[in-house]
Scaffold this active site. Structure first.
Site, PDB file in Angstrom:
ATOM      1  N   LEU A  64      15.058  -6.637  -3.036  1.00 44.93           N
ATOM      2  CA  LEU A  64      15.687  -7.330  -4.188  1.00 44.93           C
ATOM      3  C   LEU A  64      14.684  -8.605  -4.346  1.00 44.93           C
ATOM      4  CD1 LEU A  64      19.437  -6.866  -3.693  1.00 44.93           C
ATOM      5  CD2 LEU A  64      17.953  -5.757  -5.354  1.00 44.93           C
ATOM      6  N   ARG A  65      13.742  -9.054  -3.523  1.00 48.98           N
ATOM      7  CA  ARG A  65      12.923  -9.789  -3.643  1.00 48.98           C
ATOM      8  C   ARG A  65      13.588 -11.491  -3.709  1.00 48.98           C
ATOM      9  NH1 ARG A  65       9.161  -6.855  -1.951  1.00 48.98           N
ATOM     10  NH2 ARG A  65       8.001  -5.385  -3.414  1.00 48.98           N
ATOM     11  N   ASP A 152      10.702  -4.179   7.882  1.00 51.08           N
ATOM     12  CA  ASP A 152      10.170  -3.219   6.848  1.00 51.08           C
ATOM     13  C   ASP A 152       9.153  -4.053   6.115  1.00 51.08           C
ATOM     14  OD1 ASP A 152      10.020  -0.748   5.268  1.00 51.08           O
ATOM     15  OD2 ASP A 152      10.442  -1.859   3.554  1.00 51.08           O
ATOM     16  N   ASN A 278       3.288   1.799  -0.017  1.00 54.77           N
ATOM     17  CA  ASN A 278       3.173   2.242   1.573  1.00 54.77           C
ATOM     18  C   ASN A 278       4.230   3.063   2.088  1.00 54.77           C
ATOM     19  OD1 ASN A 278       1.485  -1.097   1.628  1.00 54.77           O
ATOM     20  ND2 ASN A 278       0.972   0.676   3.169  1.00 54.77           N
ATOM     21  N   ASP A 305      13.025   3.039  -1.772  1.00 55.18           N
ATOM     22  CA  ASP A 305      11.999   1.830  -1.496  1.00 55.18           C
ATOM     23  C   ASP A 305      11.576   1.054  -2.773  1.00 55.18           C
ATOM     24  OD1 ASP A 305      10.276   0.104  -0.218  1.00 55.18           O
ATOM     25  OD2 ASP A 305       8.937   1.825   0.375  1.00 55.18           O
TER      26      ASP A 305
END
Ligand code: DOR
Ligand code: ZN
Length: 425
Positions: A64-65, A152, A278, A305
């Protein structure tokens, strides 16, 4: 008392083995009855004729940054994107700034999420600042609302540190999610190492970068008799190791993402960074193995992701950060590629996208049981639409499915009985 009646939908709830046409009555945000309820009166009625009514989706891998990178996404915009994708609960990954490694950051996330259109479950980091060095206080983080721990974005570099993390997580009874990639093998690789990376003359990321850490995590889970959840599996090798570990009774669960079963490194020929993430898009043999793993139960969940990055950041093919958005396309890609192609049933898909992730994380959701919160997705499985990132609710546009025509669209999403998304043509 506020009430809503969802009428005449095909109700599919694998948590109760329900797959039949029925009505659902919601009272004060909770599921109050399921069955033939045509005599019920409610303040609000939703006609679900011809539509599927499912527990809201649970996406256990979302970035969600927020805090720190709110130009890419924030808690509110990310949850709007979730609602548009039928997702009512998200697990928020800790590679924020500051890192989600303290009670203060967890509190910030939970406070901001109170007015969001999805439930947000913070994942705390395993190590402070994701440095791989000092373990965080799992117990304290769990007590203030973290539902899992993960570094992560990268692996825990040192195997001994990961072993200690598993022992600590066992005591705190908190799930551990592992990003399996050995950065020493990857070095400066930007895409899957193979024919296409050679053709483009760019450095690759060998499958061994993923497989070696997957093997390590399985060994550590066995040694500590602790559960581990393997994130975003992309290779044939990792899929087969997880399959085998499950047969051997090791407590391993695993997720994959839509892009790993329907896109390959061939997409990179476009030299567009929206196809870089990634782990990277691999080869046909990997997508085939991942599909087999979905069908045979190797995978417990399908996650997005969701990794928003701004158009400016994504403009340079080789320098762009890795990651793609996914919340608004995930269900439709799965309906198109898995259910419509008869790889799995719709019931099984709902298990993978709702029931199982809720179970692995130990959170509510993933069910329409009477008394549970009315988190619901109402889906038109036959509606075709074309992905146009300009119409996303997310702040970012970095979709690897842009321009694709998909079959299946979320029409309504309800969170605690409230409509948080309604499709408009
Ligand atoms: O592609 C990715 N992007 N993979 C990750 O594991 C992290 C994510 C991000 O945070 O951008
Ligand atoms: Zn990751």
């Amino acid at each position: 008392m506020a009430s809503t009646l969802i009428k005449n939908g095909l109700v599919i709830d694998p948590s109760q083995n329900i797959n039949q046409t029925a009505d659902i009555l919601i009272v004060d945000g909770l599921i109050s009855a399921i069955g033939s309820l045509s005599d019920s009166v409610a303040d609000h009625t939703i006609d679900a004729s011809g539509l599927v009514v499912s527990p809201g989706l649970v996406d256990m891998h979302v970035h969600l940054r927020d805090p720190g990178f709110t130009y890419k996404e924030d808690i509110l915009s990310g949850c709007e994107a979730a609602a548009a994708g039928g997702v009512t609960s998200v697990a928020a990954m800790p590679n924020t700034h500051p890192t989600t490694d303290s009670p203060e950051v967890i509190k910030y996330i939970l406070d901001k999420a109170e007015s969001a259109k999805a439930r947000v479950y913070p994942v705390a980091s395993i190590s402070h600042d994701l440095s791989g060095e000092n373990l965080t206080d799992f117990e304290a983080l769990k007590n203030c609302g973290a539902i899992a721990v993960s570094d992560d974005g990268k692996p825990v570099k040192n195997a001994y540190m990961m072993q200690q993390a598993l022992e600590k997580a066992f005591k705190a009874n908190i799930p551990v999610i592992s990003h399996c990639e050995d950065m020493d093998i990857i070095q400066n690789g930007i895409m899957h190492e193979g024919e296409i990376s050679k053709k483009l003359g760019v450095s690759g990321m060998h499958r061994s970068s993923e497989d070696s850490i997957t093997a390590r995590e399985i060994a550590l889970a066995q040694a500590t008799n602790t559960a581990i959840h393997i994130a975003h599996v992309s290779t044939k090798g990792s899929t087969e190791m997880i399959h085998d570990a499950k047969l051997r009774g090791i407590k391993v669960t695993a997720e994959t993402c839509p892009h790993y079963f329907c896109l390959t490194h061939n997409e990179l020929l476009k030299k567009d960074a929206d196809y870089r993430m990634n782990p990277p898009l691999r080869e046909y043999l990997d997508t085939k193995a991942v599909l087999k793993g979905i069908a045979d139960g190797t995978f417990d969940c399908i996650v997005t992701d969701h990794a928003p990055h701004s158009p400016e950041e994504k403009s340079d093919f080789s320098k762009a950060p890795n990651g793609i958005v996914g919340l608004e396309t995930s269900l439709a890609v799965c309906l198109t590629e898995l259910v419509d192609k008869n790889i799995i049933s719709l019931e099984k898909l709902i298990e993978l996208m709702s029931v199982n992730p809720a179970r692995i994380l130990g959170i509510e959701g993933g069910t329409l049981k009477i008394g549970s919160k009315a988190d619901i997705a109402i889906i038109d499985c036959n509606k075709f639409w074309t992905v146009d990132p300009k119409r996303f609710h997310s702040k970012s546009r970095n979709s690897a499915f842009k321009g694709k025509t998909l079959k299946g669209k979320v029409i309504y999403t309800l969170l605690g009985g409230e409509i948080v998304f309604q499709h408009a043509d």
